[in-house]
Each structure stands twice: as structure tokens, then as C-alpha cells.
Design a protein around this motif. Structure first.
Motif, PDB file in Angstrom:
ATOM      1  N   ALA A 114       0.805  -1.222   0.000  1.00  0.00           N
ATOM      2  CA  ALA A 114       0.000   0.000   0.000  1.00  0.00           C
ATOM      3  C   ALA A 114       0.837   1.271   0.000  1.00  0.00           C
ATOM      4  O   ALA A 114       0.322   2.349  -0.307  1.00  0.00           O
ATOM      5  N   PRO A 118      -1.735   2.899  -6.418  1.00  0.00           N
ATOM      6  CA  PRO A 118      -2.454   1.890  -7.193  1.00  0.00           C
ATOM      7  C   PRO A 118      -1.989   1.794  -8.642  1.00  0.00           C
ATOM      8  O   PRO A 118      -1.846   0.686  -9.178  1.00  0.00           O
ATOM      9  N   TRP A 190      -7.173   4.332  -0.880  1.00  0.00           N
ATOM     10  CA  TRP A 190      -5.757   4.079  -1.204  1.00  0.00           C
ATOM     11  C   TRP A 190      -5.240   5.158  -2.160  1.00  0.00           C
ATOM     12  O   TRP A 190      -4.181   5.739  -1.952  1.00  0.00           O
ATOM     13  N   ARG A 191      -6.025   5.444  -3.185  1.00  0.00           N
ATOM     14  CA  ARG A 191      -5.629   6.449  -4.166  1.00  0.00           C
ATOM     15  C   ARG A 191      -5.564   7.849  -3.521  1.00  0.00           C
ATOM     16  O   ARG A 191      -4.641   8.624  -3.779  1.00  0.00           O
ATOM     17  N   HIS A 194      -2.411   8.483  -1.537  1.00  0.00           N
ATOM     18  CA  HIS A 194      -1.230   8.805  -2.337  1.00  0.00           C
ATOM     19  C   HIS A 194      -1.324  10.179  -2.993  1.00  0.00           C
ATOM     20  O   HIS A 194      -0.309  10.739  -3.397  1.00  0.00           O
TER      21      HIS A 194
END
Length: 214
Positions: A114, A118, A190-191, A194
């Protein structure tokens, strides 16, 4: 899994070779290499003579004769003992019947994946899948060629390795499908992480909980 006096898989390979007939170490190594056991068992040849000595120390093998050919180093021929034969059979039964965790580099990478974004993971998984598909095809061709000359019984480890690679490829393909379709749970968080550098609240809570219980 039982704790063994000589637990290196190279010891298992040596015992399985000596159960056929007595040999000197150079001959054992040659037989193991010819049969591809260094690939099957991840053998590190630098520890070969140490393992031979340890097997002798614990009574699993014993020297039966020594000889010297000209200026070459003395060669000691070893044979498996009754204790060694029992160890070999007990070890084989354990390996075939019991489950054991296998900590691979890929598993280690997945556990902290992670920290990559992605999109980068998608690129990496595509590269891995391409490599897997190429390896599987080479493996299939090579195994088919071997089966023309060697009984399937002594090639089951290669067949298993092929099946495991095929299963891994199928799994990687399925994860890629979830990532590219957007159906993977938590993908949005997750995106976002980042893009912003801010952990999702539930993940931050888990991390905090872990730091206070360690």
C-alpha cells in the motif's frame, strides 16, 4: 513442524541420494545437480560440506572408506545409517502431510504494498504477470520434453511447481482485474492517500492501536 538436528533442506537431498547407494560428496553433488534438486530445494552449495559433516556428527550418515587418486584431495565415501534412513522417512512424511508457512519475497512485498500507489502497482503486476506467463510456457515445454524420457513419478515436484506458478498467475490476473475495474474495496481511499499523504481514518486508527499495544 518438528525441529530437526540438521534442518537444512540440503540434508534431505543428501539423505535421499545416499539411500540409493554409498557416494563421496563430489558424486552426491553431481547427482543432485543433474536431477535439478538445487532448483527444487533452493540448495546453497557453499554449505554443502558443512551439511555433510553435520549429518555425520549426528549419526545420520557414516564414512565407509577413503581414497586418493594421484594428487587429488582425499575422497571419503559415505553411506546412510539406519538412523539416517528413519530421519529421511520421518522428514518426508512431515513435508508431504503437514502445512507450513512459506515466507516468500513476493508475500513480503504484498504485506507493505500500500505504500506504492495503485497505478504503479498495476504496472508492476502487469510486468509480473507477463513474466509468469512466459515462465509457465517455458516450464510446460520443458516438462513435456522430460516426460518423454522420464517417468512422471519422479517429476511430480516439477509438475507441482508449474501448478503453483499457474495458480499465482491466475491470482495476479484477478487482482489486476479488480484494480483496473475499480472494484477492489478500499481502492478510493488508497488512491486518496497517495494524492494527499493523509491516511484514511480507519487505517490511521489501526496504526495507532498497533503502536500502543506493541
Amino acid at each position: 513442524m518438528k525441529r530437526r538436528k540438521v534442518g537444512n533442506l540440503l540434508a534431505l537431498a543428501i539423505l535421499s541420494t545416499l539411500v540409493e547407494r554409498p557416494m563421496h560428496p563430489y558424486e552426491m553433488a553431481s547427482v543432485l545437480k543433474a536431477r535439478g534438486k538445487d532448483r527444487d530445494m533452493g540448495i546453497k552449495w557453499g554449505s554443502f560440506y558443512t551439511v555433510v559433516r553435520n549429518l555425520g556428527k549426528h549419526g545420520f550418515i557414516e564414512a565407509v572408506e577413503s581414497s586418493r587418486d594421484g594428487a587429488r584431495p582425499e575422497r571419503t565415501v559415505y553411506r546412510i545409517t539406519d538412523v539416517g534412513r528413519d530421519e529421511l522417512l520421518d522428514w518426508l512424511r512431515e513435508l508431504l502431510a503437514e502445512l507450513a508457512p512459506e515466507e516468500t519475497k513476493f508475500v513480503a512485498g504484498l504485506s507493505v504494498m500500500a505504500w506504492l500507489g495503485p497505478d504503479e502497482v498495476i504496472t508492476l503486476f502487469r510486468a509480473r504477470l507477463m513474466a509468469l506467463d512466459e515462465e509457465i510456457e517455458r516450464f510446460r515445454v520443458g516438462l513435456a520434453r522430460l516426460l518423454e524420457e522420464i517417468p512422471r513419478l519422479v517429476l511430480l515436484e516439477a509438475e507441482y511447481q508449474l501448478a503453483m506458478r499457474m495458480a499465482e498467475a491466475e491470482w495476479v490476473r484477478s487482482i489486476l482485474g479488480e484494480l483496473t475495474s475499480g472494484s477492489m474495496p478500499g481502492l478510493t481511499d488508497w488512491r486518496t492517500f497517495h494524492e494527499t499523504g493523509v491516511l484514511p481514518a480507519d487505517v490511521a486508527e489501526l496504526a495507532e492501536r498497533g503502536s500502543t499495544t506493541s
